[in-house]
Every structure is written in structure tokens, then in C-alpha cells.
Design a protein around this motif. Structure first.
Motif, short mmCIF file in Angstrom:
data_model
loop_
_atom_site.label_atom_id
_atom_site.label_comp_id
_atom_site.label_asym_id
_atom_site.label_seq_id
_atom_site.Cartn_x
_atom_site.Cartn_y
_atom_site.Cartn_z
N PHE A 59 16.67 0.87 10.32
CA PHE A 59 16.74 2.02 9.40
C PHE A 59 15.35 2.17 8.78
CE2 PHE A 59 21.07 0.68 9.84
CZ PHE A 59 21.85 1.82 9.68
N PHE A 60 14.81 3.38 8.83
CA PHE A 60 13.46 3.62 8.31
C PHE A 60 13.50 4.54 7.11
CE2 PHE A 60 9.82 6.59 8.20
CZ PHE A 60 8.83 5.69 7.82
N GLY A 61 12.73 4.18 6.08
CA GLY A 61 12.53 5.08 4.95
C GLY A 61 13.22 4.64 3.68
N SER A 62 12.78 5.24 2.58
CA SER A 62 13.32 4.90 1.26
C SER A 62 14.57 5.69 0.92
CB SER A 62 12.25 5.16 0.19
OG SER A 62 11.88 6.53 0.19
N ASP A 63 15.04 6.52 1.86
CA ASP A 63 16.19 7.39 1.60
C ASP A 63 17.37 7.10 2.53
OD1 ASP A 63 14.96 8.24 3.90
OD2 ASP A 63 14.96 10.37 3.39
N ARG A 64 17.44 5.86 3.05
CA ARG A 64 18.49 5.56 4.03
C ARG A 64 19.56 4.60 3.49
NH1 ARG A 64 18.25 9.64 6.43
NH2 ARG A 64 19.29 8.85 8.30
N ARG A 104 17.98 -2.45 -6.64
CA ARG A 104 19.06 -1.96 -7.51
C ARG A 104 20.40 -2.01 -6.78
NH1 ARG A 104 18.39 4.05 -9.75
NH2 ARG A 104 16.67 3.05 -10.90
N PHE A 105 20.42 -1.51 -5.56
CA PHE A 105 21.67 -1.44 -4.81
C PHE A 105 22.18 -2.81 -4.39
CE2 PHE A 105 19.98 2.90 -3.28
CZ PHE A 105 20.43 3.51 -4.44
N ARG A 106 21.26 -3.70 -4.01
CA ARG A 106 21.68 -5.00 -3.46
C ARG A 106 22.43 -5.85 -4.49
NH1 ARG A 106 16.30 -8.86 -3.43
NH2 ARG A 106 17.79 -10.41 -2.70
N GLN A 107 22.29 -5.52 -5.77
CA GLN A 107 23.05 -6.24 -6.79
C GLN A 107 24.56 -6.08 -6.57
OE1 GLN A 107 21.71 -5.14 -10.73
NE2 GLN A 107 19.56 -5.33 -10.17
N GLN A 108 24.94 -4.98 -5.92
CA GLN A 108 26.35 -4.75 -5.62
C GLN A 108 26.71 -5.19 -4.20
OE1 GLN A 108 28.00 -0.98 -6.97
NE2 GLN A 108 26.15 -0.58 -8.16
N TRP A 109 25.76 -5.83 -3.52
CA TRP A 109 25.99 -6.28 -2.14
C TRP A 109 25.80 -7.80 -2.05
CZ3 TRP A 109 22.14 -2.27 0.38
CH2 TRP A 109 22.62 -0.97 0.15
N PRO A 110 26.57 -8.60 -2.79
CA PRO A 110 26.35 -10.05 -2.81
C PRO A 110 26.63 -10.73 -1.48
CG PRO A 110 28.40 -9.49 -3.94
CD PRO A 110 27.70 -8.20 -3.67
N GLY A 111 27.35 -10.07 -0.60
CA GLY A 111 27.67 -10.68 0.68
C GLY A 111 26.63 -10.46 1.76
N LEU A 149 14.66 0.76 -5.26
CA LEU A 149 16.04 1.20 -5.11
C LEU A 149 16.88 0.16 -4.38
CD1 LEU A 149 15.37 4.95 -4.23
CD2 LEU A 149 16.25 4.02 -6.39
N PHE A 150 16.31 -0.46 -3.36
CA PHE A 150 17.01 -1.51 -2.63
C PHE A 150 17.41 -2.65 -3.55
CE2 PHE A 150 16.50 -5.05 0.72
CZ PHE A 150 17.85 -5.02 1.04
N ILE A 190 0.82 -1.21 0.00
CA ILE A 190 0.00 0.00 0.00
C ILE A 190 0.86 1.26 0.00
CG2 ILE A 190 -0.13 0.21 2.52
CD1 ILE A 190 -2.83 1.12 -0.11
N SER A 191 2.13 1.14 0.38
CA SER A 191 2.95 2.31 0.65
C SER A 191 3.74 2.76 -0.57
CB SER A 191 3.92 2.00 1.80
OG SER A 191 4.96 2.95 1.87
N PRO A 192 3.51 3.98 -1.07
CA PRO A 192 4.27 4.45 -2.24
C PRO A 192 5.75 4.64 -1.95
CG PRO A 192 2.90 6.22 -1.36
CD PRO A 192 2.50 4.96 -0.64
N TYR A 193 6.10 5.07 -0.74
CA TYR A 193 7.52 5.19 -0.41
C TYR A 193 8.17 3.82 -0.30
CZ TYR A 193 7.55 10.24 0.30
OH TYR A 193 7.50 11.60 0.10
N THR A 194 7.40 2.82 0.11
CA THR A 194 7.95 1.47 0.14
C THR A 194 8.16 0.94 -1.27
OG1 THR A 194 6.85 1.08 2.25
CG2 THR A 194 7.64 -0.86 1.07
N PHE A 195 7.23 1.26 -2.17
CA PHE A 195 7.43 0.94 -3.58
C PHE A 195 8.78 1.47 -4.05
CE2 PHE A 195 7.37 3.05 -7.75
CZ PHE A 195 7.29 1.96 -8.60
#
Length: 227
Positions: A199-204, A28-35, A25-26, A15-20
Motif C-alpha cells: 500500500f503506497f501513500g499517506s491516504d491508504r 494514531r490509528f495503530r493504537q486501535q490495532w494492538p493485534g 496518522l499511522f 525527507i518526505s512531507p507525505y511520509t511525515f
């Protein structure tokens, strides 16, 4: 016992647009965090907020207008497609319970594809994901084009096992101090205390990356022109 690998648990509700935006983004970033071990846990955001007496942004006119403008800006900067849905909010109890059932019975890959697809249905295509036919049409291609399989998961959504798992996730989130979405429970690898950090939010994500000593590629994709 200290964990050998870092881990991130994402508590979410579609339901949350910020969670969307945060999940996009998460991923996208996690592709560089394989560990890092990653887990997406479905929770009832309304249940969390009611339990702590919090109110959603859309209940306040000025906050709602800012939220829409802010999300449009984030979309423009990050290249993540976004359109605020005409029907907002809608009940996400059915799609969230379906996702609980999928997490229990399907592979992690298919479960995460279904999360992504339901988010897109609502926040890109503007389809009402509270409707069974919308869920069915969205998830059938992911689940081997098997309509009966999707229907079985929608039936499972009303079974005690799934209802209890959904409630347990929500209670667990509250016990961990979660008060909104997206919320990320982060653990460092090798921490002798095995301590959890919220950590809370889509900007952290820059903060999470710095905390775990991971690369942070930034919000703007390499092929995206700066504004």
C-alpha cells in the motif's frame, strides 16, 4: 508457515512531507490495532527513486505548489501540526543512518520516538535535520539526556555496519516493489501463503484497515471540529 499475527512494515525517509503525515496518522490509528506487528524501516528515498527513474514532486513547480496546499489541508483536517520547511529538500543521509543505528542498538520505543522527533524538527519547527547539531539537540532528551550517546550514534552512522544496513533496507524495499514513501508492506494473519501486499501513500489507511478487518477511526479526531 502462516503468520499468527497481521504485520505492517513502513518504509520511510524523513525527507518526505507525505511520509511525515503518513507516519503521524499511522501512529494514531495503530493504537486501535494492538493485534498488528509494526516495523519502521529506514530507506534512502532518493536511492529508490533514482533506481526506478522516478522524480520527486518538488521538481515540478505546479506539483510542488499543490503538494504544499494539500499538506496544509490535511493538517487542518487531521489536527496534525505541519509547516513546510524553508530549506527543502535537504540531505537526510546522516539522520537516516543515525536512525538505522538507533534501530539496531536502542529499544523499539526509543527508536520510534526518535523518528517522530526528527520528523517534527523538520516539518513542524523547520530546522535543518541534515546538521549534526540539530540532530543532537533533538535526540538528546530522548536518549537519557546523554549528549555523548547521541554523538556516538552519529559516529556509528559512518561505520560500515550501519551503511550496509541502510543500503540493504533500500535494496529490500526495491525488491518488494516500493517506488516511493510512505510504503506499507501488509500481511494478513493466518494467510497460508504469507503473501505481502503493498500500500503506497499517506491516504491508504482506510484501505489497510478494511483489508485487515480493523477499525478505522477516520481522519478527524473526536475533538477536532469538521471544516
Amino acid at each position: 508457515m502462516a503468520a499468527a499475527r497481521a504485520s505492517i512494515i513502513c518504509y520511510y525517509d524523513v525527507i518526505s512531507p507525505y511520509t511525515f503525515m503518513g507516519v503521524k496518522l499511522f501512529n494514531r490509528f495503530r493504537q486501535q490495532w494492538p493485534g498488528v506487528d509494526v516495523t519502521f524501516k529506514p530507506m534512502l528515498l532518493g536511492g529508490v527513486m533514482n533506481s526506478i527513474g522516478n522524480k520527486p514532486l518538488f521538481e515540478f513547480v505546479s506539483k510542488r505548489e499543490h503538494m504544499i496546499s494539500d499538506l496544509d489541508r490535511i493538517s487542518a483536517v487531521t489536527g496534525v501540526p505541519f509547516k513546510f520547511p524553508t530549506e527543502f529538500p535537504v540531505s537526510t543521509i546522516l539522520p537516516m543512518r543515525v536512525l538505522v543505528a538507533l534501530q539496531i542498538h536502542e529499544s523499539t520505543e526509543k527508536y520510534e520516538q526518535c523518528i517522530d522527533k526528527l520528523f517534527d524538527e523538520y516539518f513542524v519547527h523547520g530546522r535543518n535535520i541534515s546538521k549534526p547539531e540539530v540532530i543532537q539537540n533533538a535526540l538528546t532528551p530522548i536518549l537519557d539526556s546523554d549528549v555523548s550517546k547521541v554523538q556516538s550514534y552519529m559516529q556509528l552512522a559512518n561505520q560500515p555496519e550501519v551503511k550496509q544496513a541502510f543500503k540493504s533496507n533500500t535494496d529490500e524495499a526495491l525488491a518488494r516493489g516500493v517506488f516511493g514513501a510512505p510504503s506499507f508492506i501488509v500481511k494478513k494473519a493466518g494467510d497460508p501463503e504469507n503473501k505481502e501486499h503493498l500500500f503506497f501513500g499517506s491516504d491508504r489507511f482506510e484501505m489497510i484497515a478494511a483489508f485487515l478487518g480493523l477499525p478505522y477511526p477516520g481522519l478527524i479526531p473526536k475533538n477536532q471540529p469538521k471544516l
